[in-house]
Design an enzyme around this catalytic site. Structure first.
Site, short mmCIF file in Angstrom:
data_model
loop_
_atom_site.label_atom_id
_atom_site.label_comp_id
_atom_site.label_asym_id
_atom_site.label_seq_id
_atom_site.Cartn_x
_atom_site.Cartn_y
_atom_site.Cartn_z
CB CYS A 1 -0.97 -0.01 1.18
SG CYS A 1 -0.23 0.08 2.82
N GLY A 2 0.40 2.38 0.33
CA GLY A 2 1.22 3.58 0.31
C GLY A 2 2.37 3.54 1.29
#
Length: 153
Positions: A73-74
């Site tokens: 994810c980020g």
């Protein structure tokens, strides 16, 4: 770059929209090593909620569909939190070689997570190789992992 011999034979791979490019690069890298890769998505940059992907991968891993998992994810943090909510699954956000090794060697983590907005592709490949080429060492760590397992119950 040389790759380490993976001890795992099957890997689940998942991401949210922010991790798509890195997940795809890791998929190519893992498949080039002859590993069986189960890609649970996503396959577009349309926004999705990372808890849905993280929990899905963790549930499928807990069910025995694959031996280890990688989530992107980020930041890697959200995916680790989501995967850790599934009983029996331990996930560690990894950003350096020592943590990649110890995630499995000391903590018997079946899942590692990466932050696509934090590390680059070459670093993620290296950390993946380190993680997959190590195994749980037991020893002094075994009672600690047993305590983690008891928390799931």
């Amino acid at each position: 770059m040389t790759t380490a011999k993976s001890l795992a034979k099957s890997v689940g791979l998942g991401c949210d929209h922010l991790g798509l490019e890195l997940k795809n690069a890791l998929k190519t890298h893992l498949e080039s090593q002859g590993l069986s890769v189960t890609d649970i998505g996503v396959d577009s940059e349309n926004p999705v909620d990372y808890p849905d992907i993280g929990a899905e991968l963790a549930r499928r891993l807990a069910g025995g569909e694959f031996e280890r998992g990688i989530l992107v994810c980020g930041t890697g943090a959200g995916m680790a939190i989501a995967a850790n909510k599934v009983p029996g699954v331990r996930a560690v956000c990894v950003m350096d070689p020592y943590t990649a090794e110890r995630a499995i060697a000391s903590n018997n983590a079946q899942v590692i997570t990466f932050g696509a907005q934090i590390i680059g592709t070459s670093v993620a490949r290296m950390l993946t190789d380190i993680y997959l080429s190590n195994e749980f060492q037991g020893g002094r760590s075994a009672p600690k992992v047993a305590k983690l397992e008891a928390l799931d119950r």
